[in-house]
Design an enzyme around this catalytic site. Sequence first.
Site, PDB file in Angstrom:
ATOM      1  N   TYR A  74      86.609  40.144  -9.559  1.00 49.50           N
ATOM      2  CA  TYR A  74      84.979  39.871 -10.264  1.00 49.50           C
ATOM      3  C   TYR A  74      84.429  38.804  -9.756  1.00 49.50           C
ATOM      4  O   TYR A  74      84.944  38.353  -9.106  1.00 49.50           O
ATOM      5  CB  TYR A  74      85.445  39.407 -11.507  1.00 49.50           C
ATOM      6  CG  TYR A  74      85.774  37.964 -11.722  1.00 49.50           C
ATOM      7  CD1 TYR A  74      84.570  37.031 -11.841  1.00 49.50           C
ATOM      8  CD2 TYR A  74      87.113  37.357 -11.405  1.00 49.50           C
ATOM      9  CE1 TYR A  74      85.180  35.838 -12.242  1.00 49.50           C
ATOM     10  CE2 TYR A  74      87.346  36.046 -11.848  1.00 49.50           C
ATOM     11  CZ  TYR A  74      85.557  35.297 -11.570  1.00 49.50           C
ATOM     12  OH  TYR A  74      87.011  33.429 -11.896  1.00 49.50           O
ATOM     13  N   PHE A 123      77.647  32.837 -10.561  1.00 46.87           N
ATOM     14  CA  PHE A 123      78.387  31.357 -11.158  1.00 46.87           C
ATOM     15  C   PHE A 123      79.510  31.864 -10.916  1.00 46.87           C
ATOM     16  O   PHE A 123      80.015  30.431 -11.248  1.00 46.87           O
ATOM     17  CB  PHE A 123      77.422  31.324 -12.822  1.00 46.87           C
ATOM     18  CG  PHE A 123      78.587  32.491 -13.929  1.00 46.87           C
ATOM     19  CD1 PHE A 123      79.374  32.596 -13.850  1.00 46.87           C
ATOM     20  CD2 PHE A 123      77.267  34.065 -13.924  1.00 46.87           C
ATOM     21  CE1 PHE A 123      80.215  33.586 -14.472  1.00 46.87           C
ATOM     22  CE2 PHE A 123      77.925  35.088 -14.523  1.00 46.87           C
ATOM     23  CZ  PHE A 123      78.632  34.887 -14.974  1.00 46.87           C
ATOM     24  N   ASP A 124      80.499  32.335 -10.957  1.00 49.24           N
ATOM     25  CA  ASP A 124      81.722  33.366 -10.140  1.00 49.24           C
ATOM     26  C   ASP A 124      81.872  33.877  -9.226  1.00 49.24           C
ATOM     27  O   ASP A 124      81.889  35.383  -9.932  1.00 49.24           O
ATOM     28  CB  ASP A 124      82.719  31.988 -11.812  1.00 49.24           C
ATOM     29  CG  ASP A 124      84.175  32.154 -11.225  1.00 49.24           C
ATOM     30  OD1 ASP A 124      84.300  31.959 -10.183  1.00 49.24           O
ATOM     31  OD2 ASP A 124      84.553  31.786 -12.411  1.00 49.24           O
ATOM     32  N   ILE A 144      86.277  35.407 -22.375  1.00 51.78           N
ATOM     33  CA  ILE A 144      85.806  35.853 -23.417  1.00 51.78           C
ATOM     34  C   ILE A 144      85.924  37.087 -23.807  1.00 51.78           C
ATOM     35  O   ILE A 144      86.453  38.418 -22.873  1.00 51.78           O
ATOM     36  CB  ILE A 144      84.267  35.525 -22.125  1.00 51.78           C
ATOM     37  CG1 ILE A 144      84.282  36.713 -21.137  1.00 51.78           C
ATOM     38  CG2 ILE A 144      83.993  34.257 -22.094  1.00 51.78           C
ATOM     39  CD1 ILE A 144      82.547  36.820 -21.119  1.00 51.78           C
ATOM     40  N   TYR A 153      79.375  33.246 -23.330  1.00 51.24           N
ATOM     41  CA  TYR A 153      79.891  32.041 -24.526  1.00 51.24           C
ATOM     42  C   TYR A 153      78.700  31.400 -25.226  1.00 51.24           C
ATOM     43  O   TYR A 153      78.394  30.390 -25.791  1.00 51.24           O
ATOM     44  CB  TYR A 153      79.474  31.018 -22.826  1.00 51.24           C
ATOM     45  CG  TYR A 153      80.961  31.526 -21.841  1.00 51.24           C
ATOM     46  CD1 TYR A 153      81.282  30.576 -22.033  1.00 51.24           C
ATOM     47  CD2 TYR A 153      80.035  32.262 -20.653  1.00 51.24           C
ATOM     48  CE1 TYR A 153      81.900  31.016 -21.151  1.00 51.24           C
ATOM     49  CE2 TYR A 153      81.107  32.116 -20.102  1.00 51.24           C
ATOM     50  CZ  TYR A 153      82.012  31.442 -20.348  1.00 51.24           C
ATOM     51  OH  TYR A 153      83.415  31.732 -19.196  1.00 51.24           O
ATOM     52  N   PHE A 178      79.467  41.100 -15.416  1.00 56.29           N
ATOM     53  CA  PHE A 178      80.741  41.160 -14.720  1.00 56.29           C
ATOM     54  C   PHE A 178      81.166  42.494 -13.646  1.00 56.29           C
ATOM     55  O   PHE A 178      80.993  43.504 -14.611  1.00 56.29           O
ATOM     56  CB  PHE A 178      81.294  40.673 -14.782  1.00 56.29           C
ATOM     57  CG  PHE A 178      82.264  39.357 -15.618  1.00 56.29           C
ATOM     58  CD1 PHE A 178      82.342  38.482 -14.584  1.00 56.29           C
ATOM     59  CD2 PHE A 178      81.327  38.978 -16.827  1.00 56.29           C
ATOM     60  CE1 PHE A 178      81.539  37.113 -16.025  1.00 56.29           C
ATOM     61  CE2 PHE A 178      80.804  37.644 -17.046  1.00 56.29           C
ATOM     62  CZ  PHE A 178      81.997  36.423 -16.157  1.00 56.29           C
TER      63      PHE A 178
END
Length: 544
Positions: free
Chosen positions: A55, A65-66, A85, A111, A128
């Site tokens: 991902y 961010f990731d 999540i 979040y 994502f």
Amino acid sequence: MEEDFDIPGGEEMDLGEDKVGEEREIGSNGLKKKLLKEGQGWETPEVGDEVKVHYTGTLLDGTEFDSSRGRDSPFSFTLGQGQVIKGWDEGIKTMKKGENAIFTIPPELAYGESGSPPTIPPNATLQFDVELLSWTSVKDICKDGGIFKKILTEGEKWENPKDPDEVLVKYEARLEDGKLVGKSDGVEFTVRGGHYCPALSKAVKTMKKGEKVVLTVKPQYGFGEKGKPAQGEEGAVPPNASLEITLELVSWKTVSEVTDDKKVIKKILKEGEGYERPNEGASVKVKLTGKLQDGTTFLSKGHDEEEKLFEFKTDEEQVVDGLDRAVLTMKKGEVALLTIAPEYAFGSSESQQELAVVPPNSTVFFEVELVSFEKEKESWDLNTEEKLEAASKKKEEGNVLFKAGKYARASKRYEKAVKYIEYDSSFGEEEKKLAKTLKVACNLNNAACKLKLKDYKEAEKLSTKVLDLESTNVKALYRRAQAYMQLSDLDLAELDIKKALEIDPNNRDLKLEYRTLREKVKENNRKEAKFYGNMINKLTKIGS
């Protein structure tokens, strides 16, 4: 296989169709999915499955961010267990293996108000880019969290063992710390009887041949509050201990109950060919060995090259009843082991067989191979003349059996006779007359069988069939009246007897039956009068 069709309580199945390049909403909470690349097949992961994904996560402005791709390390988690999540749990269960999609996830499914500092701000909508690499199926097989099954190797075909079946398995059982406490490189047991701990029987009923799994077993399906002491090479299992069991279903032998009372049991040693089985009246050729419980062989047929195969006709009492019934369930080439209780074997009498004496009340065992068979012809295989001839022959066979007091077998002969001539639209006039005569005789005789067998409802139906053809048939009226009396339909019984007496006023049997009926009506009236009298007395007392 039941669990394959269960829908987890409280969840909605997502039945939307994904198309490459199109975005659609999943559920009603604002989750969106855009398909980039189609996956393989039609299966999607289920809640509890262990999924593996790549991902990349970004904010709506494109800030990354990731990314598992950046780390070159796929991410694994258990679906639907709150390990990620909510948007992931809901979105990834719609994906197929190899599928690539972009999920747009609102803050309520991500979040929320707090965000995830410092990379994700409060109330952030996230995107994502997810690729579903694979998943391992994990099922809660008892639906109570007691046994989770993770498939390591898929099995063959679709069948699962049933309670009576005999399974061959390999297993290793370990405690949560990895200590080995039980192992077998091959053990046979019946599913119903079980082995080692309850989890094995529960699990094998959900497995296919060749399937290999890991079971996570809670104490209630292991050894419970008492645990298990060390025994031989098996280690001790402490009280209330969970187990991890690696289990492989190597093979199994199908065991079936040939009779409803479970007194004739068939275990298949070798599967047969195709789908065809002998019918009643078929000529069969078998290899046969009969043994007593102590292993004494009392019969051996068809095994030597010089010796002919053992041949018999089914449903003709040429062999013991249990063997006769079991052969009707076999396919060509099938080899089976039969366990036959005395009632379906040689009964309470001693029986001298080819190689030994079978003592009274013996349970016997036959190993039988169905080498070949030739079915008795069905009605559609015969021309008109052959149908009439076959029906007449079955009727005569039924008559012989009836006189011998074998009412159930006689009934089957009469039923078969009627089937041969049931549809007579292609018959000529003379042939129709002959068919009608046979139908009347066979249904009348069958009604007499059913009365003897105390199947009064069927006796009434068969008598009515005769009366549909011949409304003044005295025997049919008489037998239907007998059935009505046993079914407590006394008014209908009286109508039939009166009608029969109008036709044949001097019939002695009818007069006797009418006298019996009148006595039964009087007794019934007395009971009703007493019942209503008691009721009136009670009501009077309540009123006063």
